[in-house]
Design an enzyme around this catalytic site. Structure first.
Site, PDB file in Angstrom:
ATOM      1  CG  HIS A  12      -0.311  -0.020   2.540  1.00 58.00           C
ATOM      2  ND1 HIS A  12      -0.811  -0.731   3.614  1.00 58.00           N
ATOM      3  CD2 HIS A  12       0.791   0.604   3.021  1.00 58.00           C
ATOM      4  CE1 HIS A  12      -0.035  -0.530   4.674  1.00 58.00           C
ATOM      5  NE2 HIS A  12       0.931   0.276   4.339  1.00 58.00           N
ATOM      6  CG  HIS A  59       0.525   4.522   7.484  1.00 56.82           C
ATOM      7  ND1 HIS A  59      -0.534   3.793   7.015  1.00 56.82           N
ATOM      8  CD2 HIS A  59       1.640   3.836   7.137  1.00 56.82           C
ATOM      9  CE1 HIS A  59      -0.075   2.709   6.396  1.00 56.82           C
ATOM     10  NE2 HIS A  59       1.239   2.713   6.456  1.00 56.82           N
ATOM     11  CG  HIS A 192       8.630  -1.424   3.515  1.00 57.96           C
ATOM     12  ND1 HIS A 192       7.696  -2.360   3.852  1.00 57.96           N
ATOM     13  CD2 HIS A 192       8.044  -0.230   3.774  1.00 57.96           C
ATOM     14  CE1 HIS A 192       6.585  -1.765   4.286  1.00 57.96           C
ATOM     15  NE2 HIS A 192       6.787  -0.457   4.264  1.00 57.96           N
ATOM     16  CD  GLU A 239       3.215  -1.246   6.429  1.00 54.49           C
ATOM     17  OE1 GLU A 239       3.101  -0.059   6.744  1.00 54.49           O
ATOM     18  OE2 GLU A 239       3.504  -1.617   5.264  1.00 54.49           O
TER      19      GLU A 239
END
Lengths: 279, 118
Positions: A12, A59, A192, A239
């Site tokens: 995303h 977030h 990441h 995530e």
């Protein structure tokens, strides 16, 4: 009886929003990523979902660190997107499904998941961009139920707990007397790390093992603590917990419909996986 | 389990846990305010007064002044909130990654590509 017709898991990354806005789908940098999605849209046309349950992490749009729920479920009639501070375009609002939301809440709390319930919430890029990848016209032919997982502030829920939350969502949907066809969307990852001297960390080997595990050995990643997942997948790679929520909603046996994996989009290894219940 | 500090921390990584969340609260709260365009403009118009309003400590103020991501993390900043600060200056994630790793942006992009292992 309502039925989960399949799951979609996808990255995303905020930059996707900019690429959509600028029409860069065929740009050489973006094409390997966007080319993953037409087969998903073909699949959606065959499974015809009425409702999408979206497992994602906020977030810092709806939740600040003043109140940080481990798991939160939306129960609003409508969910708006809003400015997140970095200039990606705001997408159209999403229609909710309050009746099914409250059924999920009743069922999940009944199974000892102590949720936060949200009658008002704004949804960020982690919900809006995957939806825009599935429905590029952004006319949202489905109702949406957000399920927010804390992947921001440790302690995070464990991988095992997230998988179990998914299983409980699966049971909740199966016990709903309506005839809705439900897709569960899990967003984020894959490996990441944005922060620290380790920024730019990507672990292709782990990502491919993780994707592979979700078809036939879905509990594989639950062997790891969240800290081990940070080590293996990066601080934001955790995530992938949202993928585990989505996977948990399917029976143990699932069939892979479609997969795509590409390094890098922004600082992230992007992943895409569509699964269907088998049998 | 995950609530306990690791015996062997992940190198180059700060886990954003209760200790960091407590230390960085004012800083992250200021960055959270940057969701709104009016607040981004107010910060740019008068950085000192904006930081003062959020009660940043000296370490946080210095890190903001330096636009230095590693210092911001050391001062309790969370990556997702710091991204909103970086957004004010139109910095993207490769700019931020390059700054933290001491690489040029092109070198940082090459590092990402190298993860393909092809």
């Amino acid at each position: 009886m309502a039925k989960i017709v399949g799951t979609v898991s996808t990255s995303h990354i905020p930059a996707i929003g900019g690429a959509i806005h600028k029409g860069l789908q065929n740009d050489p940098y973006w094409k390997p990523f966007f080319d993953g999605f037409p087969p998903v849209r073909d699949w959606l046309a065959t499974v015809r979902p009425d409702v999408v349950i979206v497992a994602y992490n906020d977030h810092g749009l709806n939740f600040f660190l003043d109140k940080m729920p481990t798991f939160a479920v939306g129960a609003a009639a409508e969910y708006s997107n809003a400015d997140e501070g970095w200039g990606i375009p705001v997408l159209p609002p999403f229609q909710g499904d309050q009746a099914l939301s409250w059924h999920l809440i009743e069922s999940l709390v009944g199974e000892d998941f102590d949720l936060v319930t949200c009658q008002e919430m704004v949804v960020d890029h982690a919900l809006t961009l995957p939806m825009a990848l599935l429905w590029p016209e952004q006319n949202w032919p489905v109702r949406v139920i957000p399920v927010v997982v804390n992947t921001v502030q440790a302690p995070l829920p464990s991988a095992a707990r997230c998988y179990k939350l998914g299983q409980a969502i699966g049971r909740a949907v199966a016990s709903w007397p309506g005839d809705e066809r439900v897709v569960v969307l899990g967003t984020g990852g894959l490996s990441h790390q944005l922060d620290g001297e380790r920024a730019g960390f990507i672990n292709k080997d782990f990502d491919l093992k993780f994707i592979d595990s979700l078809t036939a050995n879905p509990a594989w990643a639950t062997q790891y603590s969240t800290l081990e997942l940070v080590e293996l997948a990066g601080t934001q790679g955790v995530e992938l917990l949202n993928w585990l929520v989505a996977r948990g909603t399917l029976p143990e046996k699932a069939r892979q419909v479609h997969v795509n994996y590409h390094i890098p989009i922004s600082n992230t290894a992007s992943g895409l996986l569509v699964l269907e219940p088998e049998g | 389990m995950s609530t306990i500090k690791p015996h062997q921390p992940v190198p180059g990584t700060t886990i954003f846990d209760g200790e960091q969340a407590r230390k960085g609260y004012a800083l992250n709260k200021m960055c959270y305010s940057f969701n709104e365009a009016a607040n981004r403009a107010a910060f740019l118009a008068n950085e000192d007064s904006y930081c003062e309003r959020y009660g940043l400590n000296a370490e946080q103020r210095e890190a903001i002044r330096n636009r230095n991501v590693l210092q911001l993390i050391a001062a309790g900043g969370n990556a997702y909130y710091l991204a909103k600060f970086a957004g004010i200056f139109r910095l993207d994630m490769q700019d931020i990654g390059a700054q933290q790793t001491g690489l040029t942006k092109d070198e940082f992009k090459a590092k990402l590509l190298a993860a393909r292992g092809e």
